[in-house]
Design an enzyme around this catalytic site. Structure first.
Site, PDB file in Angstrom:
ATOM      1  N   LYS A  82       0.771  -1.412   0.023  1.00  0.00           N
ATOM      2  CA  LYS A  82       0.025  -0.034  -0.012  1.00  0.00           C
ATOM      3  C   LYS A  82       0.656   1.065   0.078  1.00  0.00           C
ATOM      4  O   LYS A  82       2.023   1.346   0.663  1.00  0.00           O
ATOM      5  CB  LYS A  82      -0.840  -0.086   1.261  1.00  0.00           C
ATOM      6  CG  LYS A  82      -1.951   1.032   1.178  1.00  0.00           C
ATOM      7  CD  LYS A  82      -2.780   0.891   2.316  1.00  0.00           C
ATOM      8  CE  LYS A  82      -4.002   1.817   2.594  1.00  0.00           C
ATOM      9  NZ  LYS A  82      -4.975   1.583   3.666  1.00  0.00           N
ATOM     10  N   SER A 157      -9.926   1.737   2.746  1.00  0.00           N
ATOM     11  CA  SER A 157      -8.935   2.483   1.692  1.00  0.00           C
ATOM     12  C   SER A 157      -7.686   1.590   1.018  1.00  0.00           C
ATOM     13  O   SER A 157      -7.145   2.054   0.214  1.00  0.00           O
ATOM     14  CB  SER A 157      -8.065   3.557   2.784  1.00  0.00           C
ATOM     15  OG  SER A 157      -7.347   2.913   3.603  1.00  0.00           O
ATOM     16  N   SER A 181     -10.106  -0.591   6.958  1.00  0.00           N
ATOM     17  CA  SER A 181      -9.241  -0.420   5.620  1.00  0.00           C
ATOM     18  C   SER A 181      -8.555  -1.573   5.056  1.00  0.00           C
ATOM     19  O   SER A 181      -8.281  -1.538   4.065  1.00  0.00           O
ATOM     20  CB  SER A 181      -8.556   0.678   5.624  1.00  0.00           C
ATOM     21  OG  SER A 181      -9.113   1.846   5.666  1.00  0.00           O
TER      22      SER A 181
END
Lengths: 491, 497
Positions: A82, A157, A181
């Site tokens: 990420k 996210s 997330s």
């Protein structure tokens, strides 16, 4: 049954084949790069791809293995990170214009550990800017799409990581989870996502959103991979004062041994209004499965769940308003081209560099911490936090693991909620309390909607109960094949 | 209008930079560096993803100061973020301690010049990190940021308003610096900003049969004792003048922050109450509360040396004069050396005379040559040597002036034994009665006028005795024992009369 292609192997299987020299690391790297090439133009899971470095590193792994050298548990396994995890390589952008050109001078602790274990980085994945969002639409670089249906969001996210794993563009990925997330996009993309106990994985090098809630965790094809990656990334780190000082157990050791005589709690507050019938149906089928295999199913109550979102949207923005204060255009990051004076430099740089959701949360948090409002908001939210923790403590006297849906519904269409922040915030209604209490939680696939979208089941356990969660999830997984389904390529 | 009666109330906030090897929350080197932005790392720069880790040594140093100031050491202390935007603060928040300071209430005795003392109450002392520095170059459209100082551990000590004059404010600062130096937590070099003072001043003015309290002003960032005293003096006069011209506004203005202009010798308004910052304090989620158990406090307590106030009492009891005690106490190394020597030979007066006489003279001369500070303890003379030389004076082996000569030779000379030096230089006093009697007789024979004065003129008796004693010493080339000389002289003169 035909031999699965390299990109369809789990990380565990791929690592085994590479170390046995049945597959060359370089071939695995090519296989994933080909997937990226054919898929990412429509999915947009990646912010940055390191094809040359990946191949070079894969060649080194092959040479080292051919020479008979000792290798790590992830030698040659291509992974994605990420883009809020700091890496020496490339940029660390948080999908924000603010950090568009930022290059970190260091690797996050998890990155160092993954590298040491032999993992190879395909690239950095898209996210909601600074991890604030539930759809990956709040990215300065455009949204990521759900591999199961590109008209739908992948969740967020960590939507880029979830989509990259689901679309076989990497063997596994790391995400971060502040209010869901990791678990929510895992559910929406049909993969496994684990948010470890707060403190189990070092946050050093994770660009902070809400420090008391943030945790890094694996996003994988199956449960065994989650255990494999947790083994590599978990453990004390002197650079993170909130990291748990004890050495964690080997999560893989008993992964295939089903847990005995488990009491599974169903929180009644998670099965009320707002839960879609198809999700409810899938979850009840999973409950039936566990009941059929000797688990005791009990109803538990988490009465303060209804205050979870409210408390979360005070605590997280409050911490974010402080954590993001450093992005001011002075030392690094975006600086406005036109500033009259210092205040103007701050205001314009931040107005230009941050997207609307980030600005909204900074304002919420600044307000909540302001003199005269602190007691009414931040302090009260902290009290709710204690009540939510007490709810879980109480519930875990009656059961060993809590089972619930991960999300109220399956993936929604792009744009469906982007105009309504509150509707978007409610995507996290089942996941936030886990972060608020600091306990571990994971999502694993448990079915599909009639429209072919994945459904996720959430398992929650007491602090440091990852071993139990993983073994229970693995037991379910081996009796089902949801995790083996893959999205069609030509969608 | 005549000046009314008034009382001055000053409370001090003192920032002490702790002399740790590394910074408050990271391993980057702490301390002064010429080259800008060289004492930094990711944590100091506030890069994305970095995390603070508490420097245990800084906590211990802060506890030592707390113990020295009689503060209660908290069993649990936590860290808070204090938010404000400024380019010298890379995170735009400072990690500090808001409502659970490491050191709670305490008190310290302030020594007054007249020998009395008064109690100054300490409100709290807490740890925080320092900010960097901004460099504004005249005529340039930019400012430069130097973050070398950023992240340095700071101890902020806050007193109650128990200081009642600018002089007391200065004395308190000086004595606090001395304590910090004794503890080894700060070198206390004011020019390098090791200590910064912020007095909070107001007046209680008696007029019309009641007491008026003027609004408090805080004077920021004073970095010399002289400026503390001068700024307080100025501020008292300013508040008084304001009160005389406009009573209402002098009282109702609310707390203000003022800056000190050392060149102009005046304070100027920086910020009024209306413009006060909202620092949005909240607990730093990157740090865990620190538990301080009693064992830790005890271990730290053992590291706290005997402090100047206690030593002073001890020195006075030993028979030293106030001035001597003060001179020895100025520097801990000197005081430690004195104590070590006295422990070997309990001759405090003689050892003090050696240290403050010949030793101080040599140290000063060297300091002049090197243009640097040279302390008495920096000379090559050990406690053993002081003790031995003092012993030689005590038992009459050498005279005071001979001891000075021996001392000079000890400094930098090859020979380390004062006895050997005294013998080599022929400075050992002759205490042979026969030889001394011969010099006495010779002196009497050669100085009839003095002998006559001694015997016949009571007014000149002592003077003539002194003259004759000098004559004897001269004849002996300084080797005669003055005590023996005195005895024999008097005996011989009495006998003759």
């Amino acid at each position: 049954m035909t031999e699965p292609s390299t990109a369809d192997l789990s990380a565990f299987e791929l690592a085994a084949k590479i170390s046995r020299r049945e597959i060359k690391a370089v071939d695995a790297a090519h296989a994933y790069l080909n997937r990226v090439k054919s898929q990412d133009a429509k999915i947009h899971a990646f912010n940055e791809i390191y094809a040359e470095d990946l191949l070079a590193a894969a060649e080194m792994v092959d040479r080292s293995l051919d020479a008979g050298e000792k290798s790590g548990p992830l030698a040659g396994v291509p992974i994605a990170l990420k883009d809020n995890l700091c890496t020496l390589k490339g940029h660390t952008t948080c999908s924000s214009k603010m950090l568009q050109n930022f290059q970190s001078p260091y690797d996050a602790t998890v990155v160092t550990r993954l590298k040491a274990a032999g993992a190879l980085v395909v690239g950095k994945t898209n996210l909601d800017e600074f991890a604030m969002g539930s759809s990956t639409e709040n990215s300065a670089f455009g949204p990521t799409r759900n591999p199961w249906n590109p008209n739908c969001v992948p969740g967020g996210s960590s939507g880029g990581s979830a989509a990259a794993v689901a679309a076989r563009m990497c063997a596994a990925a790391l995400g971060s989870d502040t209010g869901g997330s990791i678990r929510q996009p895992a559910a929406l993309c049909g993969i496994v996502g684990l948010k470890p106990t707060y403190g189990l994985v070092s946050r050093y090098g994770l660009v902070a959103f809400a420090s008391s809630l943030d945790q890094i965790g694996p996003m994988t094809r199956d449960v065994r991979d989650a255990a494999l990656f947790l083994n590599v990334i978990a453990g004390p780190d002197a650079k993170d004062s909130t990291s748990w000082p004890q050495t964690p157990p080997d999560y893989l050791r008993d992964i295939d041994r089903p847990p005995e005589k488990l009491r599974i709690g169903l929180p009644k507050e998670f099965f009320g209004e707002g839960l879609s019938p198809e999700v409810s149906k899938a979850i009840h089928k999973a409950v039936d499965f566990f009941r059929g295999h000797g688990a005791e199913i009990v109803e538990v109550s988490l009465p303060h769940t209804r205050y979870g979102i409210a408390a979360y949207y005070v605590i997280a923005p409050a911490e974010a308003s402080s954590n993001l204060a450093r992005y001011d255009g002075v030392h690094y990051g975006h600086r406005t081209a036109h500033a009259e004076d210092l205040i103007d430099l701050y205001a314009a740089s931040r107005a230009e560099g941050f997207g609307p959701e980030v600005q909204r949360r900074i304002m919420l948090g600044t307000y909540a911490l302001s003199s005269g409002y602190y007691d009414a908001y931040y302090l009260r939210a902290q009290k709710v936090r204690q009540l939510i923790k007490a709810d879980f403590d109480h519930a875990f006297k009656a059961c060993d693991v809590i089972l619930s849906p991960t999300t109220p519904d399956v993936a929604f269409e792009l744009g469906a909620k982007s105009g309504d922040p509150l509707a978007m915030y409610l995507c996290d209604v089942f996941t936030v309390t886990c972060n608020i209490a600091g306990i571990p939680g994971m999502s694993l696939p448990c079915g599909f909607s009639p429209s072919g979208l994945p459904i996720g089941m959430q398992l929650l356990g007491p602090l440091f109960s990852e071993t139990v969660l993983l073994r229970l999830a693995r037991f379910y997984e081996t009796a089902h094949d949801w995790h083996r389904r893959k999205p069609g390529d030509d969608v | 209008m005549t000046e009314p009666e008034y009382k001055v109330l000053i409370g001090m906030e003192i920032h002490v930079q702790l002399a740790t090897a590394s910074k408050m929350f990271t391993g980057a080197a702490s301390g002064y560096s010429e080259e800008p932005n060289t004492q930094v790392d990711g944590v100091v720069l506030g890069l994305p993803g970095v995390l603070p880790v508490i420097n245990r040594r800084a906590v211990e140093m802060a506890m030592m100061v707390g113990v020295a100031l009689g503060c209660q050491i908290a069993s649990q202390t936590k860290w808070d973020r204090k938010s404000y935007y400024y380019p010298d603060l890379p995170k735009n928040y400072q990690i500090s301690q808001y409502d659970q300071p490491l050191c709670g209430v305490g008190s310290v005795e302030l020594d007054m010049p007249d020998g009395s003392s008064k109690t100054i109450r300490i409100r709290r002392a807490h740890l925080e990190e320092d900010a960097g520095k901004l460099l504004h170059e005249a005529g340039q459209p930019v400012s430069l940021v130097d973050l070398n100082r950023a992240g340095t551990p700071l101890l902020e000590i806050v007193t109650e308003p128990d200081l009642n004059s600018p002089e007391e404010a200065r004395l308190f600062g000086e004595q606090l610096r001395q304590i910090c130096r004794y503890l080894g937590v700060s070198q206390g070099i004011m020019q390098q900003g090791h200590m910064r003072f912020e007095p909070n001043i107001n007046l209680h003015i008696s007029a019309d049969g009641r007491v008026y309290k003027t609004a408090i002003s805080e004077i920021k960032n004073l970095n010399s004792f002289r400026s503390v005293e001068r700024a307080c003096q100025y501020e008292i006069q300013r508040q008084l003048a304001e009160f005389m011209t406009d009573r209402q506004s002098a009282m109702q203005a609310g707390k203000s922050t003022r800056g000190w202009d050392d060149d102009k010798g005046c304070t100027t308004l920086q910020r009024s109450k209306e413009e006060a910052h909202d620092y949005r304090y909240f607990p730093d989620p990157d740090l865990v509360p620190l538990h301080v158990d009693t064992h830790w406090v005890e271990r730290v307590r053992l590291q706290v040396p005997e402090l100047p106030a206690a030593r002073k009492q001890r020195y006075l009891q030993m028979g030293l004069a106030m001035k001597e005690a003060a001179a020895l106490l100025e520097d801990r190394a000197v005081s430690d050396l004195f104590d070590a020597a006295v422990k070997i030979r309990p001759l405090p007066k003689r050892i003090a005379n050696l240290m403050l006489g010949p030793a101080a003279k040599i140290a000063n001369a060297r300091a002049g040559d090197l243009a640097a500070t040279v302390r008495i303890s920096d000379l090559e003379v050990t406690a053993d040597q002081y003790a031995k030389l003092a012993g030689m004076m005590e038992d009459g082996t050498v005279s005071a002036s001979a001891a000075s000569t021996v001392f000079e030779s000890l400094c930098g000379g090859e020979e380390k034994d004062p006895q050997v030096i005294a013998e080599r230089l022929g400075l050992v006093q002759i205490r042979d009665t026969g030889a001394t009697q011969a010099w006495v007789d010779a002196a009497i024979a050669h100085n009839p006028q003095a002998v006559s004065d001694f015997k016949n003129n009571p007014k000149k008796k002592q003077a003539s005795l002194g003259f004759l004693r000098g004559a004897v010493m001269k004849l002996s080339q300084g080797k005669a024992d003055p005590k023996l000389v005195g005895e024999l002289l008097e005996k011989t003169l009495e006998k003759d009369s």
